[in-house]
Design a protein around this motif. Sequence first.
Motif, short mmCIF file in Angstrom:
data_model
loop_
_atom_site.label_atom_id
_atom_site.label_comp_id
_atom_site.label_asym_id
_atom_site.label_seq_id
_atom_site.Cartn_x
_atom_site.Cartn_y
_atom_site.Cartn_z
N ILE A 88 0.69 -1.18 -0.09
CA ILE A 88 0.07 -0.01 0.02
C ILE A 88 0.73 1.36 0.02
CG2 ILE A 88 -2.07 -1.13 1.24
CD1 ILE A 88 -0.88 0.22 3.85
N ILE A 89 0.28 2.48 -0.48
CA ILE A 89 1.03 3.86 -0.58
C ILE A 89 1.08 4.32 1.19
CG2 ILE A 89 1.03 6.21 -1.22
CD1 ILE A 89 -0.24 4.90 -3.72
N SER A 90 2.25 4.43 1.51
CA SER A 90 2.40 5.16 2.69
C SER A 90 2.46 6.62 2.64
CB SER A 90 3.87 4.70 3.06
OG SER A 90 4.22 5.62 4.63
N SER A 91 2.09 7.30 3.72
CA SER A 91 1.81 8.72 3.70
C SER A 91 3.09 9.34 3.63
CB SER A 91 1.13 9.07 5.01
OG SER A 91 1.81 8.85 6.30
N GLU A 92 4.13 8.65 3.99
CA GLU A 92 5.55 8.93 4.05
C GLU A 92 5.92 9.68 2.51
OE1 GLU A 92 7.83 9.33 6.36
OE2 GLU A 92 6.04 8.31 7.81
N PHE A 93 5.17 9.39 1.61
CA PHE A 93 5.53 9.74 0.12
C PHE A 93 4.74 11.12 -0.20
CE2 PHE A 93 7.04 5.52 -0.14
CZ PHE A 93 8.35 5.70 -0.73
N CYS A 94 3.78 11.38 0.75
CA CYS A 94 2.99 12.53 0.33
C CYS A 94 3.82 13.92 0.59
CB CYS A 94 1.61 12.53 0.99
SG CYS A 94 0.68 11.11 0.92
N LEU A 95 3.47 14.88 -0.18
CA LEU A 95 4.10 16.03 0.23
C LEU A 95 3.39 16.80 0.99
CD1 LEU A 95 5.12 17.05 -3.62
CD2 LEU A 95 6.49 16.11 -1.75
#
Length: 95
Positions: A88-95
Motif C-alpha cells: 500500500i502507499i505510505s503517507s511518507e510519500f505525500c508532500l
Amino acid sequence: GRIPQHLPATLTKIDLCHNQLSGPIPRTISQELNSLQSLILHHNQLENDDDGDIQSTTTGGNGALPTLLAMIPSLQQIEVHDNQLTGIISSEFCL
C-alpha cells in the motif's frame, strides 16, 4: 541480476529500466544516495523485501517502495511500475 548494494554516493539519477533485474530495492539506496533525484526501475522483476525491517508501499497498485526512499530529500521522481511489487502507499510519500 540484482541492483548493486553500493553505488557511487554522487549519483543523481538511476535508470535501470528494462534490465530483467530481480530481488528487492536495496535499502542502501536510501542510506547512501542523499543526492538522488530520479529512481527509474520500471519493467523489471523487482520484489518486496522479505526482511520485514522495511515497510513496503505500492504505487499505482503495481509497485512497492521501501518507505526509507521517502527520506531522500532530493528525490523527485520514482518509477517502479511493471515489477512484482505489492503493498500500500505510505503517507511518507505525500508532500
